[in-house]
Write an enzyme that holds these catalytic residues in place. Structure first.
Site, short mmCIF file in Angstrom:
data_model
loop_
_atom_site.label_atom_id
_atom_site.label_comp_id
_atom_site.label_asym_id
_atom_site.label_seq_id
_atom_site.Cartn_x
_atom_site.Cartn_y
_atom_site.Cartn_z
N TRP A 185 0.85 -1.19 0.00
CA TRP A 185 0.00 0.00 0.00
C TRP A 185 0.88 1.24 0.00
CZ3 TRP A 185 -1.71 2.73 4.90
CH2 TRP A 185 -2.61 3.76 4.62
N ASP A 266 -1.45 -5.77 9.03
CA ASP A 266 -2.32 -4.67 8.64
C ASP A 266 -3.61 -5.32 8.14
OD1 ASP A 266 -3.60 -2.43 7.75
OD2 ASP A 266 -2.07 -1.82 6.30
N LYS A 302 -13.51 0.15 5.19
CA LYS A 302 -14.06 -0.66 4.11
C LYS A 302 -15.25 -1.51 4.57
CE LYS A 302 -10.60 0.70 1.48
NZ LYS A 302 -9.75 1.38 2.47
#
Length: 457
Positions: A185, A266, A302
């Protein structure tokens, strides 16, 4: 501004003179308010203008646009009817509109009905949220929960939680290196750079197969200095969408234990990748079952669509409850001068949803629907690519990836062609967000990908 002050000060004696002698003739007053006053006014403006032009910030250069958020800005300026924003990882409906979960609306309604206040939260955040998020991640009956071995602190979504953890590493493990997947990311490197934590990359993506370079990954983790922190994506790897298999996760855990490394997960897509909260947490729970100490950053951007609420957490699994309490105290110490305490609204939404059986079940249903829509457009895109591309290229990697992203294998120049010619906005590493794609535009996207792949080098 010093010159302006002097020019005004030089006129003060004249003002004092007028106050002391109010019987001065009109001609004297006219002289002061006339030419002399005009000259003073002009001089003052000129002095102020000169002062503003010279800035102590002159040497600060313009920062480059964010590689992800900058995509949305360019998309908004485009007027083409077929334009697509596949850059930012934010869920969209089939009509490509933002979606607020029904369960979130119900949770917010409960907050209004209760008339809850807006008082400061403690530094560590809302207790009900912290308990709920840890149980959701590890499972309520997990040993680490039962023995109170998890230090959980509410953070500013995933980014803020990662930043807290980075500060903890920098302060208490000085010189330790964080291993980051290649690619990863876009903000991971920024976070560790900003915290002053050194990092290096381990192999992850194999461009030849558009799959996982598992051998390279294991080799790099083995070669890293003992005691390194290994950043792992718990599920739905960003940007590739390529996850290790359960058997591969076991091997990864073996190597990390052998090298005395510290796992650092993560988890930004729990429940959003497969549609199952438990399945998407299986990698984290595997490491917990082995009795390892590790870190996990969470986000609810999300899976609950709480992008703007900035709600997440950092969890540190420790060897005992005593160690967990001490770690938590130091995380609070780090957070205090950084942002003092976290926001309350998103935390109460999560606590209400997870703590209410009816809302919790409804949330799981909505997650399945969101994950299902993404799986559907993934399948449709694969079908369009396979039908339209007559070169014989194998596009099956699209189906093998998971979550909201697909790593197309397009290079920077090809990705730029996607935007410049086809009005498809995406990051330059070839990542596209399937959450921003509709079934109606799959054929158009397939045409764009095929053209960019075969006709642009």
């Amino acid at each position: 501004m010093a010159s302006t002050t002097l020019s005004l000060a030089s006129r003060l004696p004249m003002l004092d003179s007028l106050k002391a002698n109010p019987n001065h003739g009109a001609s004297n007053q006219t002289t002061f308010l006339g030419k002399d006053y005009i000259k003073a006014k002009c001089f003052t403006r000129a002095s102020m203008s000169l002062s503003v032009e010279v800035s102590r910030f002159t040497e600060i250069t313009m920062a480059p646009p964010d590689p992800i958020l900058g995509v949305s800005e360019a998309f908004k300026a485009d007027t083409h009817e077929m334009k697509l924003n596949l850059g930012v990882g934010a869920y969209r409906t089939e009509d490509l509109q933002p979606y607020v979960l029904n369960v979130v609306k119900k949770a917010e309604k409960l907050l209004l009905e209760r008339g809850e206040n807006k008082e400061y939260l403690p530094i560590e955040g809302l207790a009900a949220f912290n308990n709920a998020t840890a149980e959701l991640l590890f499972g309520a009956d997990n040993t680490v929960i039962q023995q109170q071995r998890v230090a959980t602190v509410q953070g500013l979504s995933g980014t803020g939680s990662l930043r807290l953890a980075a500060a903890l590493i920098q302060r208490y493990f000085p010189g330790s290196k964080v291993l980051i997947s290649s690619p990863t990311w876009g903000n991971h490197k920024n976070i560790f750079n900003d915290a002053g934590v050194p990092w290096s990359e381990y192999c992850y993506y194999d461009p030849k197969t558009i799959g996982l370079d598992f051998d390279g990954m294991i080799s790099d983790i083995k070669a890293a200095p003992e005691g390194s922190f290994v950043l792992l994506h718990g599920c739905a790897h960003n940007p590739t969408g390529i996850d290790p298999t359960p058997a591969q996760w076991e091997i990864i855990a073996d190597v990390i234990q052998e090298k005395n490394h510290v796992p650092f997960f993560d988890v930004a897509y729990q429940g959003f990748a497969s549609g199952s909260l438990d399945k998407d947490a299986s990698s984290v729970r595997l490491f917990a079952a082995r009795g390892m100490e590790f870190l996990v950053a969470q986000s609810y951007s999300k899976n609950l669509g709480l992008y703007a609420e900035r709600i997440g957490a950092i969890n540190v699994v420790c060897s005992s409850s005593d160690v967990a309490q001490r770690v938590k105290s130091q995380l609070k110490r780090i957070a205090r001068p950084m942002y003092s305490n976290p926001p309350i609204h998103g935390a109460k939404i999560v606590a209400n949803v997870v703590g209410n059986t009816e809302l919790f079940n409804e949330w799981k249903e909505e997650m399945e629907l969101m994950a299902g829509r993404i799986k559907s457009v993934r399948k449709k895109l694969h079908e369009c690519l396979s039908e339209k591309d007559k070169s014989g290229k194998d596009w099956s990697f699209v189906l093998q990836q998971i979550g909201m992203f697909s790593f197309t294998g397009l290079n920077k120049t090809q990705s730029e062609n996607m935007t410049n010619k086809w009005h498809v906005y995406m990051t330059k590493d070839g990542r596209i967000s399937l959450a921003g794609l509709s079934a109606a535009k799959c054929e158009y996207l397939a045409d764009a990908i095929i053209d960019s792949y075969h006709n642009v080098s």
